[in-house]
Structure formats: C-alpha cells, structure tokens
Design a protein around this motif. Structure first.
Motif, PDB file in Angstrom:
ATOM      1  N   GLU A 128       9.075 -13.570   6.823  1.00 24.48           N
ATOM      2  CA  GLU A 128       7.993 -13.074   7.665  1.00 24.48           C
ATOM      3  C   GLU A 128       8.504 -12.252   8.849  1.00 24.48           C
ATOM      4  O   GLU A 128       7.735 -11.514   9.477  1.00 24.48           O
ATOM      5  N   SER A 129       9.792 -12.343   9.167  1.00 18.14           N
ATOM      6  CA  SER A 129      10.368 -11.572  10.273  1.00 18.14           C
ATOM      7  C   SER A 129      10.772 -10.160   9.854  1.00 18.14           C
ATOM      8  O   SER A 129      11.191  -9.366  10.699  1.00 18.14           O
ATOM      9  N   LEU A 130      10.655  -9.854   8.565  1.00 16.36           N
ATOM     10  CA  LEU A 130      11.109  -8.564   8.066  1.00 16.36           C
ATOM     11  C   LEU A 130       9.983  -7.535   8.088  1.00 16.36           C
ATOM     12  O   LEU A 130       8.804  -7.886   8.073  1.00 16.36           O
ATOM     13  N   ASN A 131      10.379  -6.277   8.112  1.00 19.92           N
ATOM     14  CA  ASN A 131       9.438  -5.183   7.900  1.00 19.92           C
ATOM     15  C   ASN A 131       8.856  -5.348   6.496  1.00 19.92           C
ATOM     16  O   ASN A 131       9.572  -5.239   5.497  1.00 19.92           O
ATOM     17  N   GLN A 132       7.576  -5.610   6.406  1.00 19.22           N
ATOM     18  CA  GLN A 132       6.978  -5.940   5.118  1.00 19.22           C
ATOM     19  C   GLN A 132       6.962  -4.760   4.151  1.00 19.22           C
ATOM     20  O   GLN A 132       6.770  -4.949   2.943  1.00 19.22           O
ATOM     21  N   ASP A 133       7.196  -3.545   4.652  1.00 20.27           N
ATOM     22  CA  ASP A 133       7.277  -2.390   3.760  1.00 20.27           C
ATOM     23  C   ASP A 133       8.473  -2.465   2.821  1.00 20.27           C
ATOM     24  O   ASP A 133       8.487  -1.791   1.782  1.00 20.27           O
ATOM     25  N   VAL A 134       9.491  -3.246   3.185  1.00 20.52           N
ATOM     26  CA  VAL A 134      10.696  -3.319   2.340  1.00 20.52           C
ATOM     27  C   VAL A 134      10.740  -4.607   1.516  1.00 20.52           C
ATOM     28  O   VAL A 134      11.717  -4.857   0.809  1.00 20.52           O
ATOM     29  N   VAL A 135       9.687  -5.409   1.594  1.00 21.52           N
ATOM     30  CA  VAL A 135       9.644  -6.680   0.863  1.00 21.52           C
ATOM     31  C   VAL A 135       8.798  -6.508  -0.391  1.00 21.52           C
ATOM     32  O   VAL A 135       7.626  -6.113  -0.309  1.00 21.52           O
ATOM     33  N   PRO A 137       6.272  -7.453  -2.860  1.00 18.36           N
ATOM     34  CA  PRO A 137       5.220  -8.473  -2.792  1.00 18.36           C
ATOM     35  C   PRO A 137       5.294  -9.490  -3.919  1.00 18.36           C
ATOM     36  O   PRO A 137       4.767 -10.600  -3.785  1.00 18.36           O
ATOM     37  N   ASP A 138       5.981  -9.137  -5.007  1.00 21.85           N
ATOM     38  CA  ASP A 138       6.141 -10.080  -6.108  1.00 21.85           C
ATOM     39  C   ASP A 138       7.381 -10.954  -5.944  1.00 21.85           C
ATOM     40  O   ASP A 138       7.620 -11.857  -6.746  1.00 21.85           O
ATOM     41  N   GLY A 139       8.202 -10.647  -4.927  1.00 20.06           N
ATOM     42  CA  GLY A 139       9.317 -11.522  -4.590  1.00 20.06           C
ATOM     43  C   GLY A 139      10.576 -11.342  -5.415  1.00 20.06           C
ATOM     44  O   GLY A 139      11.400 -12.263  -5.486  1.00 20.06           O
ATOM     45  N   PHE A 140      10.816 -10.152  -5.987  1.00 22.94           N
ATOM     46  CA  PHE A 140      12.006  -9.964  -6.817  1.00 22.94           C
ATOM     47  C   PHE A 140      13.139  -9.227  -6.099  1.00 22.94           C
ATOM     48  O   PHE A 140      14.268  -9.221  -6.587  1.00 22.94           O
ATOM     49  N   TYR A 141      12.860  -8.601  -4.975  1.00 17.23           N
ATOM     50  CA  TYR A 141      13.910  -7.911  -4.225  1.00 17.23           C
ATOM     51  C   TYR A 141      13.421  -7.697  -2.801  1.00 17.23           C
ATOM     52  O   TYR A 141      12.221  -7.819  -2.506  1.00 17.23           O
ATOM     53  N   VAL A 142      14.359  -7.361  -1.917  1.00 18.96           N
ATOM     54  CA  VAL A 142      14.003  -7.090  -0.526  1.00 18.96           C
ATOM     55  C   VAL A 142      14.968  -6.053   0.028  1.00 18.96           C
ATOM     56  O   VAL A 142      16.159  -6.047  -0.309  1.00 18.96           O
ATOM     57  N   GLY A 143      14.450  -5.128   0.840  1.00 25.66           N
ATOM     58  CA  GLY A 143      15.309  -4.138   1.472  1.00 25.66           C
ATOM     59  C   GLY A 143      16.202  -4.770   2.517  1.00 25.66           C
ATOM     60  O   GLY A 143      15.849  -5.786   3.134  1.00 25.66           O
ATOM     61  N   THR A 144      17.357  -4.168   2.742  1.00 25.66           N
ATOM     62  CA  THR A 144      18.322  -4.728   3.692  1.00 25.66           C
ATOM     63  C   THR A 144      18.619  -3.793   4.860  1.00 25.66           C
ATOM     64  O   THR A 144      19.293  -4.187   5.800  1.00 25.66           O
ATOM     65  N   ARG A 145      18.171  -2.554   4.795  1.00 24.39           N
ATOM     66  CA  ARG A 145      18.354  -1.594   5.879  1.00 24.39           C
ATOM     67  C   ARG A 145      17.473  -0.380   5.612  1.00 24.39           C
ATOM     68  O   ARG A 145      17.051  -0.164   4.470  1.00 24.39           O
ATOM     69  N   ILE A 146      17.185   0.397   6.636  1.00 27.59           N
ATOM     70  CA  ILE A 146      16.402   1.612   6.494  1.00 27.59           C
ATOM     71  C   ILE A 146      17.363   2.794   6.566  1.00 27.59           C
ATOM     72  O   ILE A 146      18.062   2.977   7.561  1.00 27.59           O
ATOM     73  N   ILE A 147      17.407   3.603   5.495  1.00 24.69           N
ATOM     74  CA  ILE A 147      18.360   4.710   5.428  1.00 24.69           C
ATOM     75  C   ILE A 147      17.596   6.002   5.142  1.00 24.69           C
ATOM     76  O   ILE A 147      17.383   6.379   3.986  1.00 24.69           O
ATOM     77  N   PRO A 148      17.153   6.705   6.189  1.00 23.76           N
ATOM     78  CA  PRO A 148      16.452   7.967   5.976  1.00 23.76           C
ATOM     79  C   PRO A 148      17.422   9.090   5.599  1.00 23.76           C
ATOM     80  O   PRO A 148      18.579   9.103   6.020  1.00 23.76           O
TER      81      PRO A 148
END
Length: 346
Positions: A128-135, A137-148
């Motif tokens: 819940e502390s993460l930027n939800q845009d990188v999570v 919603p089905d729970g199979f992966y999560v972003g670890t950094r923002i790299i533009p």
C-alpha cells in the motif's frame, strides 16, 4: 533455483552482515509488522535472478539484501532485456525457466508472461506504500523504479536544446542524434510501441525522425556516453544515466519532452516454476521496501514510493508529463513496433 545444473556464467554473490538499520524492529515491539516479517531470517536457500540491471547496481542490491538474509545465496545472470527474453523463451520450450526471479523490462513484457501462466502470484509486504501505477492489480509483478526515457543533450555543443519529440525531426539535428537498439534494450522496445500508439506522434513522427538518420547504439549506456562525448550531441536515453554523467562532471543535461515521456518500471516477478518461494518473496519484498527504495534513489533512480526522497537533480514525478498507454495494446503491438523501428532506422 535450487536445481542442477546451474545456469552457466552466473556469478554467485553472498555477503554476510548485520541486519539493515530500519529494516527490522525488535520482535517485542514490532513482531507482526510487514517489515519484521520481511526481514525474518530464512533457512539457507539459493535463488537465481535474471536481470538487465547494470552489474554494479545488482551487486549492491544483492549485498544489501544479504545483510538481512545472510543465508540466501543469490545467483545473478545479467544481460540485456532482449537476450533475457530470448533465453526465457528457449528455456520454457524445453522445460522450466532456469531462474526464480526476473527483474527487467517493462510491464507489457510481464503482462505477456502473466498471460502465459509463467508467473507466481505474490503481493509484496507494505504494497500500500507503493505508487499503485506500478503494482499489477492481479498481483503477479510490481515495479521497482521509475525510469523515464528523455532527450539528453551535450551542453557544450547544443545551445538551444530540443524540448519535445517533435523537435527531433528538425533537419538541424540530422546526423546528431543517437538512440538505443530495441532488439537489445527493453525500454527502447517499449518506447517504440508507445510512440507508435500515441496520436500526437505515431508512424509519421518515426518516419520524419528516421530522415535525420539517428545512430542506433547497442543500448542506453553507449547512447549516454556518445552524448557526453559530443560524438552525437543529442540522445534518446533513460534519464538516470544522464544524472550520473552530469554528477560526474560531463557536459550533459536532460529535457523531459513536452508531449510526455514513456517510462518503464523495471518490474520484478517470481517465476511459477520456482522451488524457493520464501526466499524469492523476501527478495521482492526487499526491492520495494523503504530500504530497497532508498538504495534505488542512491543509484539515481526515481523510486516507486514517496517516503524515500528522489535523486539529486531529479524532478518530482508531479512535474513530469507521463505517457500511460493501454498495456494490453502495447503488449500486443510491441513486436510489430520493433520491426517497424528496425525497418526505418537500421
């Protein structure tokens, strides 16, 4: 994975140490907190990580993780995203993927692996502390950094830098631009699909950009070096490399294009074929924990949580126009986008 034989060329990194300050609290007061659970010492285990992280950075990540989990051996196979996905495809056609964790690429790549049932569902501690845009919603992966991906320019050569993607089609930049190869760079492959899907850019923009004959480098690293050296004084490159070179004294700076920037979140996921679930989950937990994200900031990345600050010289995420395409569309079109890019630029 604790299976034999091990992947050839994998370097084993085991660092023993004390528990990271701030990653755990005394059991008497925080016995059931997510941090305490994530930092609980595990039984000896060996996990294999496939990653596109630069070697020095993944070495530091593993060393920091082993301060909380000294009995977990982390074996690393590092390669460009294109090589990693080719390796995974070859392995899955002959049996199981020979890794426990993938830390690379973009959400669209992970969406494909999710659809093919290659990933294990796992929701990291403190999600819940993460930027939800990188999570996912089905729970199979999560972003670890923002790299533009941004426009870099050599400040000693370019007086008026381009500030938009459209600017790069100006004939004044003919022969002066360099870009990474989408067959090697996962970010570049993702970008090709995002640009083609964007109504303000699309195929017409790529065609016009190709007229300026950009030099296609193997990956983002050589792109940033060419800009810093002035060989090609304008580059399309991930932003953290520009910050690192500028901090080291190179005559380089960055522009975040006004139309918006594509970004990858370097997701992490656990392969469903793992036989070391607990150790793999602990590694994922560390990457997105406050301690793991503080390390990401130290490594010049924009974090995926807002309680750890940002790198020196980096803009706030609220100040960056972000391109957020439909991931299903990007996943479905990425291969064709890379083929179109190669047709135009190589």
């Amino acid at each position: 994975m604790s299976r034999t034989p091990k992947v050839a060329g994998v370097a084993t990194l085991v660092v023993l140490g004390l528990t990271l300050a701030g990653c755990s609290t005394p059991a008497a007061t925080a016995e059931n907190t997510p941090e305490a659970s994530a930092a609980a010492a595990l039984e000896p285990a060996t996990i294999t990580v496939y990653t596109s992280e630069p070697q020095e950075k993944i070495d530091a990540i593993v060393a920091a993780f082993n301060e909380t989990q000294p009995d977990v051996t982390v074996e690393v196979f590092r390669a460009g995203t294109g090589d990693l996905t080719a390796r995974i495809e070859a392995e899955r056609t002959t049996g199981d993927v020979q890794a426990d964790i993938l830390l690379a690429a973009d959400s669209a790549t992970f969406e494909g692996y999710k659809a093919d049932d290659l990933l294990l569902a796992y929701t990291p501690a403190d999600v819940e502390s993460l930027n939800q845009d990188v999570v996912d919603p089905d729970g199979f992966y999560v972003g670890t950094r923002i790299i533009p991906t941004v426009i870099a320019y050599n400040t000693g050569v370019i007086d008026t830098p381009p500030t938009s993607w459209a600017d790069l089609t100006d004939p004044a930049y003919a022969g002066q631009i360099t870009m990474p190869n989408p067959d090697v760079s996962g970010a570049a492959a993702y970008n090709a699909a995002v640009w083609l899907d964007n109504a303000d850019l699309g195929d017409e923009w790529l065609v016009d950009l190709a007229k300026n004959k950009p030099v296609i480098a193997d990956s983002n690293g050589p792109v940033s070096q060419a800009v810093a050296a002035g060989t090609q004084p304008v580059g399309v490159v991930v932003d953290y490399l520009v910050r690192e070179l500028k901090a080291a004294g190179s005559p380089i700076d960055v522009a975040y294009p006004t139309e918006g920037v594509p970004y990858v979140s370097q997701p992490v996921g656990i392969f469903a074929s793992t036989d070391e679930e607990a150790a793999s989950e602990a590694f994922v937990d560390y990457l997105v924990s406050a301690a793991g994200q503080e390390l990401a900031v130290e490594q010049s990345y924009l974090p995926v949580r807002n309680d750890v600050g940002t790198p020196d010289g980096a803009p706030a995420m609220d100040d960056i126009e972000i391109l957020t395409p439909d991931l299903d569309v990007i996943a479905d079109t990425k291969a064709a986008a890379v083929a179109r890019f190669n047709e135009l630029f190589q």
